[in-house]
Design an enzyme around this catalytic site. Structure first.
Site, PDB file in Angstrom:
ATOM      1  N   SER A 197       0.862  -1.180   0.000  1.00  0.00           N
ATOM      2  CA  SER A 197       0.000   0.000   0.000  1.00  0.00           C
ATOM      3  C   SER A 197       0.905   1.239   0.000  1.00  0.00           C
ATOM      4  O   SER A 197       2.120   1.122   0.158  1.00  0.00           O
ATOM      5  CB  SER A 197      -0.863   0.004   1.252  1.00  0.00           C
ATOM      6  N   LYS A 198       0.282   2.408  -0.148  1.00  0.00           N
ATOM      7  CA  LYS A 198       1.062   3.662  -0.100  1.00  0.00           C
ATOM      8  C   LYS A 198       1.820   3.759   1.223  1.00  0.00           C
ATOM      9  O   LYS A 198       2.957   4.192   1.275  1.00  0.00           O
ATOM     10  CB  LYS A 198       0.100   4.853  -0.205  1.00  0.00           C
TER      11      LYS A 198
END
Ligand code: GLU
Length: 497
Positions: free
Chosen positions: A258-259
């Site tokens: 994920s970011k």
């Protein structure tokens, strides 16, 4: 279908939305390897039709990262070629022409539905727990009606007329046959109301016109693979060989990155962006080796590969479809191996910028001398200034307490420092063969441990507790400075007595 040993025409087709990341780097690498291995061509195509996600400068960054990895291309926006232009934003009319052809062949239709109406349709579908899909309103408009509405200035998109009956089967080289029921596929938009083609149409048209034999790309495109196959089929074109690579999982092996995971990585000194890996002290050879093995293997034990080795050994048959956790410990391992494999003059050249970044003016002559003695000790190129910065400083500044050697009083340390100084002053030169034997003798006669004697010399002469090999370092620093630094240590210790 083209076989995998004929000259391949392969393309890497990044969207210029940011830096080149590990996934893209691996795809580009496999493209390059297949092209070079088979004597084919590697094409770089910029997929920039999504103007909202366009990032100025990203294209150049992608070029830079690829070249840094040692990957070059035969056709592309910057090098030209016979199948250009190679930026999709320069091919708008081509896609429009092919969209018209699909409409004429009865495989696409013009759709006037407004975004508001489509929103409503979607909400109702959700209420009925149906997957969102286009409800077919404009699918059956007559040609006259369509023309009249276009003439009246109504906005429209072009959609693919996905068959509603039967099924579609496509072969992915790694996964075998993939079959979908056609009724589960939507009437995907091919051209938006602003006239820009979307990826599905643009990629199919380009892959055909550019005579691409193998489409190698991320597994995230598997769900729309049947659509791509249908588009090729609707035009009556031969399909390329489809190769969807394994997914990457986060280092823990649990789920996709994920970011937030990406931000966490940077804190730990890692990154999935090629440009940042360079800044973090990784050599491109290690990044290439590491990326190559994330989805491909040669056998069950060989792990060290250079780019030319990979060109020689690469084959599509050895690609692996299982998801792979991104393992940075492995990257560190490869970094060590490839740093040690560099010729010393090359290592000297590569560490230089890391000194400049820290404001240390490192001259080429000294760099050439220190490269062989730091080579074994570097985990990353960025370790070089910390390990070897003292070579470029006029003085070193150890703390007085650091000069007091473990197990000795300040007075005993001062006495030891004096004995070392006397020996150093009396030496004709500081070659390791000249300097080391008398120091070993001092260890013997003083009854101290080698670690105590050399520890004191190291901190006094290099200012550090950890340094490259001491005697080799002393030779490079030179007798005058070594003696001056030892004298200063004697003075500091004496003042503590
Ligand atoms: N522009 C697409 C991407 O960046 C390319 C996918 C493909 O290779 O077909 O993911």
């Amino acid at each position: 279908m083209a076989s995998s040993s004929q000259p391949a025409r392969v393309r890497f087709a990044p969207s210029p939305t940011g830096y080149l990341h590990l996934g893209g780097a691996r795809t580009a690498l496999y493209d390059y390897l297949l092209a070079r291995k088979t004597g084919g061509q590697f094409i770089l195509r910029i997929e920039d039709t999504d103007r909202k996600r366009f990032v100025p400068g990203a294209e150049q960054e992608i070029f830079n990262s690829l070249r840094w990895m040692g990957i070059d291309w035969d056709e592309g926006p910057d090098v030209g070629g016979s199948y250009g232009p190679y930026r999709q934003s320069e091919r708008k009319e081509i896609y429009q022409k092919y969209a018209q052809e699909l409409i004429a062949r009865g495989h696409a239709f013009v759709c006037f539905c407004s975004p508001e109406r489509l929103d409503k349709v979607r909400t109702e579908q959700q209420k009925r727990k149906e997957p969102p899909h286009y409800d077919g309103t404009c699918r059956y408009l007559t040609a006259e009606e369509v023309q009249a509405r276009i003439d009246a200035g109504e906005r429209y998109v072009v959609r693919f007329k996905t068959p509603k009956e039967g099924h579609t089967s496509v072969i992915d080289l790694l996964r075998g046959e993939i079959t979908v029921e056609n009724r589960t596929m939507d009437d995907y938009i091919l051209v938006k109301s602003d006239g820009w083609a979307l990826y599905h149409l643009a990629a199919a048209v380009d892959d055909h016109l550019m005579k691409i034999t193998h489409v190698i790309r991320s597994a995230e495109w598997l769900p729309t693979l049947p659509l791509h196959s249908m588009i090729h089929g609707a035009f009556g074109w031969e399909e390329p060989i489809w190769v969807h690579l394994s997914l990457f999982l986060k280092p823990s092996g649990k789920g996709k990155m994920s970011k937030r995971d990406k931000a966490e990585l940077v804190k730990d000194g890692y990154s999935i962006f090629v440009k940042e890996l360079e800044g973090l002290g990784y050599v491109p050879e290690a990044v290439v080796n590491w990326a190559a093995l994330m989805g491909w293997s040669y056998d069950d034990h060989t792990e060290f590969f250079t780019l030319p080795d990979l060109v020689e050994k690469f084959s599509l048959e050895k690609l692996n479809a299982s998801p792979a956790a991104i393992n940075f410990t492995k990257l560190d391992h490869f970094n060590g191996l490839h740093i040690r494999a560099l010729p010393v003059d090359e290592l000297a050249r590569r560490i230089k910028p890391y000194f400049s970044e820290r404001g240390i003016a490192a001259d080429d002559d000294t760099l050439l001398k220190i490269a062989p003695i730091v080579q074994e000790r570097l985990q990353g190129l960025d370790d070089a200034p910390e390990l070897a910065g003292f070579f470029f400083q006029p003085d070193v500044n150890p703390e007085a307490e650091e000069l007091v050697i473990k197990g000795l009083t300040p007075a005993a340390s001062a006495e030891l420092a004096r004995q070392i100084l006397v020996i150093l002053e009396g030496l004709p030169d500081l070659k390791p063969e000249t300097a080391e034997p008398p120091m070993r003798e001092l260890v013997e006669t003083s009854g101290l441990k080698a670690g105590q004697v050399f520890g004191l010399m190291r901190i006094a002469i290099t200012g550090q507790k950890v340094s490259p090999p001491l005697f080799e370092s002393m030779e490079i620093i030179g007798k005058e400075k070594v003696v001056a630094r030892m004298l200063r240590a004697v003075e500091m210790l004496t003042s503590m007595e």
